[in-house]
Design an enzyme around this catalytic site. Sequence first.
Site, short mmCIF file in Angstrom:
data_model
loop_
_atom_site.label_atom_id
_atom_site.label_comp_id
_atom_site.label_asym_id
_atom_site.label_seq_id
_atom_site.Cartn_x
_atom_site.Cartn_y
_atom_site.Cartn_z
N ALA A 10 -47.18 -42.89 -22.14
CA ALA A 10 -45.10 -42.95 -21.82
C ALA A 10 -45.19 -43.12 -19.76
CB ALA A 10 -45.20 -41.76 -21.90
N ASP A 11 -43.98 -43.52 -19.93
CA ASP A 11 -44.06 -44.32 -18.62
C ASP A 11 -42.01 -43.84 -18.37
OD1 ASP A 11 -44.48 -45.17 -16.47
OD2 ASP A 11 -42.36 -46.44 -15.92
#
Length: 185
Positions: A68-69
């Site tokens: 994820a970012d």
Amino acid sequence: MPFILASASPRRLVLLQQAGFVPQDVYSPNIDETPRKRELPRAYAIRMAQEKAAASLAANPTMPCLSADTVVAVGLRILPKAETEAQARACLALLSGRTHRVYTAIALAMPNGTVRQRCTETRLKFKRLSVQEIDAYIANNEWHGKAGGYAIQGSAERFCMQLQGSYSAVVGLPLYETTNLLQGV
């Protein structure tokens, strides 16, 4: 389904566990996180999540890798992950009294080479912050390493007047989308 969490974020691990998912392992890929020239915030979040998943899969080729970012943006401007007090102070001053967006992208890279991804957009409006409020927030050190210089799950929550979208995405992992991605495998 066993999977690798491709993230150094302890918040993401806690969120996954809250949703009933426990990764087989945690791997922190080392990639260049510099935004490209004229790269839009949503596109940047998606690219980072995909690159982290791909790097993790390259190191762990037999197991799905979830990454994820999270990107905080004011207009088209991508705010940094604050590493210094000056960066955090500048981010908070920019967010003061304004609406901003938080994009959190997730990517699931499979051993067969397929990558599935989702990206959420959450809109937040911060109250106008006084110098004293910014000073107090800087002093508690919650901002360090956080996109946009704040952690919504900490004392910065009191700055938020409105939130439209996913609270967990602002923390670092959109649980609804992540659950659907992991259960869809």
